[in-house]
Design an enzyme around this catalytic site. Structure first.
Site, PDB file in Angstrom:
ATOM      1  N   ASP A 169       6.221 113.583 -67.617  1.00 16.71           N
ATOM      2  CA  ASP A 169       6.165 112.605 -68.864  1.00 16.71           C
ATOM      3  C   ASP A 169       6.586 113.339 -70.130  1.00 16.71           C
ATOM      4  O   ASP A 169       5.793 114.336 -70.520  1.00 16.71           O
ATOM      5  CB  ASP A 169       5.116 111.657 -69.074  1.00 16.71           C
ATOM      6  N   ILE A 170       7.613 112.920 -70.829  1.00 19.73           N
ATOM      7  CA  ILE A 170       7.951 113.202 -72.162  1.00 19.73           C
ATOM      8  C   ILE A 170       6.850 113.215 -73.428  1.00 19.73           C
ATOM      9  O   ILE A 170       6.752 114.037 -74.014  1.00 19.73           O
ATOM     10  CB  ILE A 170       9.306 112.669 -72.685  1.00 19.73           C
ATOM     11  N   GLU A 172       7.412 100.217 -69.886  1.00 18.14           N
ATOM     12  CA  GLU A 172       8.498 100.225 -70.730  1.00 18.14           C
ATOM     13  C   GLU A 172      10.218 100.510 -69.977  1.00 18.14           C
ATOM     14  O   GLU A 172      11.018 100.105 -70.399  1.00 18.14           O
ATOM     15  CB  GLU A 172       8.428 101.378 -71.753  1.00 18.14           C
ATOM     16  N   VAL A 173       9.742 101.285 -68.738  1.00 22.51           N
ATOM     17  CA  VAL A 173      10.912 101.620 -68.047  1.00 22.51           C
ATOM     18  C   VAL A 173      10.760 100.748 -66.575  1.00 22.51           C
ATOM     19  O   VAL A 173      10.003 101.000 -65.802  1.00 22.51           O
ATOM     20  CB  VAL A 173      11.130 103.004 -67.810  1.00 22.51           C
ATOM     21  N   HIS A 229       7.955 103.516 -60.921  1.00 22.76           N
ATOM     22  CA  HIS A 229       7.569 104.765 -61.008  1.00 22.76           C
ATOM     23  C   HIS A 229       5.981 104.899 -61.074  1.00 22.76           C
ATOM     24  O   HIS A 229       5.150 103.965 -61.463  1.00 22.76           O
ATOM     25  CB  HIS A 229       7.829 105.370 -62.350  1.00 22.76           C
ATOM     26  N   HIS A 259       2.712 106.718 -62.473  1.00 18.44           N
ATOM     27  CA  HIS A 259       2.066 107.879 -63.265  1.00 18.44           C
ATOM     28  C   HIS A 259       0.914 108.608 -62.537  1.00 18.44           C
ATOM     29  O   HIS A 259       0.170 107.944 -61.710  1.00 18.44           O
ATOM     30  CB  HIS A 259       1.231 107.185 -64.490  1.00 18.44           C
TER      31      HIS A 259
HETATM   32  P1  5GP Z   1       5.782 103.162 -68.148  1.00 14.56           P
HETATM   33  O1  5GP Z   1       5.016 102.734 -69.753  1.00 14.56           O
HETATM   34  O2  5GP Z   1       7.138 102.403 -68.295  1.00 14.56           O
HETATM   35  O3  5GP Z   1       4.872 102.858 -67.189  1.00 14.56           O
HETATM   36  O4  5GP Z   1       5.994 104.533 -68.535  1.00 14.56           O
HETATM   37  C1  5GP Z   1       7.274 105.126 -68.886  1.00 14.56           C
HETATM   38  C2  5GP Z   1       6.985 106.483 -69.302  1.00 14.56           C
HETATM   39  O5  5GP Z   1       7.861 107.233 -69.229  1.00 14.56           O
HETATM   40  C3  5GP Z   1       6.163 106.790 -70.511  1.00 14.56           C
HETATM   41  O6  5GP Z   1       4.925 107.508 -70.326  1.00 14.56           O
HETATM   42  C4  5GP Z   1       7.079 107.594 -71.483  1.00 14.56           C
HETATM   43  O7  5GP Z   1       6.347 108.672 -72.273  1.00 14.56           O
HETATM   44  C5  5GP Z   1       8.124 108.364 -70.129  1.00 14.56           C
HETATM   45  N1  5GP Z   1       9.225 108.515 -70.750  1.00 14.56           N
HETATM   46  C6  5GP Z   1      10.172 107.741 -71.536  1.00 14.56           C
HETATM   47  N2  5GP Z   1      11.329 108.069 -71.725  1.00 14.56           N
HETATM   48  C7  5GP Z   1      11.301 109.121 -71.228  1.00 14.56           C
HETATM   49  C8  5GP Z   1      12.286 110.446 -70.736  1.00 14.56           C
HETATM   50  O8  5GP Z   1      13.384 110.342 -71.494  1.00 14.56           O
HETATM   51  N3  5GP Z   1      11.904 111.460 -70.324  1.00 14.56           N
HETATM   52  C9  5GP Z   1      10.655 111.588 -69.486  1.00 14.56           C
HETATM   53  N4  5GP Z   1      10.510 112.972 -68.970  1.00 14.56           N
HETATM   54  N5  5GP Z   1       9.493 110.666 -69.679  1.00 14.56           N
HETATM   55  C10 5GP Z   1       9.902 109.434 -70.529  1.00 14.56           C
END
Ligand code: 5GP
Length: 113
Positions: free
Chosen positions: A31-32, A97-98, A102, A104
């Site tokens: 995770d970034i 967000e994405v 996925h 975690h």
């Molecule tokens: P969500 O909140 O959708 O469950 O998690 C999305 C995760 O993707 C977040 O923890 C965020 O830090 C990570 N993320 C967002 N953009 C990128 C990226 O470009 N590269 C990587 N490696 N992680 C990302």
């Protein structure tokens, strides 16, 4: 067909990611913005467009989250990590967000080098 997300682009090698494991079914990358000493994201390579979120899972696509959980279990075992958290954020209200399914994977333990 859903909109292509950043994880589609990571999967298709259009943008870089720090990949720690890959096979024909799954990609695991850092995770970034890590929220734990080990914070990884697991994505499935196939059938992902049918399952942007856990909220979209059906009988036909239930194998996708199951695959991610099984890979997380296998990866942790191989890394000698015996304590970890697995999280799916579901929907914007759940912190997602994405919209590419996925999982975690977070642990206080470090990856084996
Ligand atoms: P969500 O909140 O959708 O469950 O998690 C999305 C995760 O993707 C977040 O923890 C965020 O830090 C990570 N993320 C967002 N953009 C990128 C990226 O470009 N590269 C990587 N490696 N992680 C990302």
């Amino acid at each position: 067909m859903t909109e292509r997300t950043i994880f589609h682009k990571i999967r298709d090698r259009e943008i870089p990611a720090d990949i720690v494991y890959e096979d024909e079914d799954v990609l695991i990358f850092q995770d970034i913005h890590p929220k734990a000493p080990t914070h990884l994201l697991l994505i499935a390579k196939k059938d992902a467009d049918f399952v942007p979120s856990i909220a979209d899972v059906t009988e036909e696509t239930a194998h996708v989250p199951l695959l991610l959980i099984r890979k997380a279990q296998q990866f942790a075992r191989e890394q000698g990590i015996d304590g970890y958290k697995l999280t799916f954020h579901v929907g914007r209200g759940g912190g997602q967000e994405v919209f590419y399914l996925h999982l975690h994977f977070m642990s206080q333990q470090q990856l084996a080098s």
